[in-house]
Scaffold this active site. Structure first.
Site, mmCIF file in Angstrom:
data_model
loop_
_atom_site.group_PDB
_atom_site.id
_atom_site.type_symbol
_atom_site.label_atom_id
_atom_site.label_comp_id
_atom_site.label_asym_id
_atom_site.label_seq_id
_atom_site.Cartn_x
_atom_site.Cartn_y
_atom_site.Cartn_z
ATOM 1 N N THR A 1 -21.463 1.344 -6.650
ATOM 2 C CA THR A 1 -20.797 2.640 -6.470
ATOM 3 C C THR A 1 -21.419 3.401 -5.304
ATOM 4 O OG1 THR A 1 -20.115 2.788 -8.777
ATOM 5 C CG2 THR A 1 -20.299 4.867 -7.568
ATOM 6 N N GLN B 1 -8.936 -2.419 -1.361
ATOM 7 C CA GLN B 1 -9.358 -3.764 -0.996
ATOM 8 C C GLN B 1 -10.192 -3.760 0.293
ATOM 9 O OE1 GLN B 1 -8.848 -6.876 -2.673
ATOM 10 N NE2 GLN B 1 -10.505 -7.244 -1.223
ATOM 11 N N ASN C 1 -18.203 -6.674 -1.044
ATOM 12 C CA ASN C 1 -17.698 -7.480 -2.142
ATOM 13 C C ASN C 1 -16.176 -7.397 -2.164
ATOM 14 O OD1 ASN C 1 -17.045 -8.814 -4.487
ATOM 15 N ND2 ASN C 1 -18.575 -7.782 -5.752
ATOM 16 N N ARG D 1 -11.013 -3.225 -7.777
ATOM 17 C CA ARG D 1 -10.945 -2.385 -8.984
ATOM 18 C C ARG D 1 -12.221 -1.567 -9.148
ATOM 19 N NH1 ARG D 1 -7.379 -2.972 -13.222
ATOM 20 N NH2 ARG D 1 -5.692 -4.428 -12.829
ATOM 21 N N ASN E 1 -17.039 9.690 -7.945
ATOM 22 C CA ASN E 1 -17.492 10.457 -6.790
ATOM 23 C C ASN E 1 -17.858 11.883 -7.201
ATOM 24 O OD1 ASN E 1 -17.885 11.715 -4.321
ATOM 25 N ND2 ASN E 1 -15.884 11.187 -3.489
ATOM 26 N N HIS F 1 -10.211 10.807 -1.171
ATOM 27 C CA HIS F 1 -8.763 10.965 -0.991
ATOM 28 C C HIS F 1 -8.235 10.052 0.112
ATOM 29 C CE1 HIS F 1 -10.652 13.849 1.787
ATOM 30 N NE2 HIS F 1 -9.612 13.610 2.569
ATOM 31 N N SER G 1 -3.024 -0.756 -1.249
ATOM 32 C CA SER G 1 -2.631 -1.677 -0.172
ATOM 33 C C SER G 1 -1.160 -1.528 0.182
ATOM 34 C CB SER G 1 -2.915 -3.130 -0.573
ATOM 35 O OG SER G 1 -4.297 -3.321 -0.747
#
Length: 141
Positions: free
Chosen positions: A55, A75, A83, A88, A97, A106, A111
């Site tokens: 994170t 993605q 990674n 997800r 956040n 924001h 995608s």
């Protein structure tokens, strides 16, 4: 609206230095976006941003690499954070956040180009993206 004035709250002289930096940064973001790149990012003392985690990596990557007026997919951000299979988990990082707008979650979209969800509500996310797009267009003239 550009005619709306940007005001700093009364009692600014009583604020701590980190709060003054945060106020200056947010004022610049909304009123003079070109200045945000010249200002130091306010110090972050939230525990989530202190410990080593995916994170934290995602949030710092977002802050460092996705500039004002840009958008990135979950993605793509997963790839940048190291990674590519963790799109997800990027969504989870955005939900965690602790300082939205300063760490611009924001700017992370699906995608497909759809905005996706936002803790402040989808209308707020759309407004922030629109604000950045309009301000960026003004800067190019």
């Amino acid at each position: 609206e550009a005619s709306a004035g940007c005001e700093v709250c009364e009692g600014a002289e009583e604020m701590t230095e980190p709060l003054k930096q945060c106020t200056a940064w947010l004022r610049a973001y909304f009123c003079e976006p070109a200045r945000t790149e010249q200002l130091p990012v306010p110090p972050f003392h939230h525990p989530l941003l202190q410990r080593d985690s995916f994170t934290r990596q995602v949030l710092w990557t977002l802050l460092r690499d996705v500039k004002f007026g840009e958008a990135i997919s979950y993605q793509q951000l997963a790839d940048l954070a190291g990674n590519g299979r963790a799109a997800r988990a990027v969504g989870g990082a955005m939900r965690s956040n602790p300082i939205p707008i300063i760490i611009p979650c924001h700017r992370v979209i699906r995608s497909s180009g759809q905005t996706g969800n936002y803790g402040g509500g989808n209308l707020m996310k759309e407004w922030l993206l629109s604000h950045e797009k309009l301000q960026k267009e003004k800067l190019t003239y």
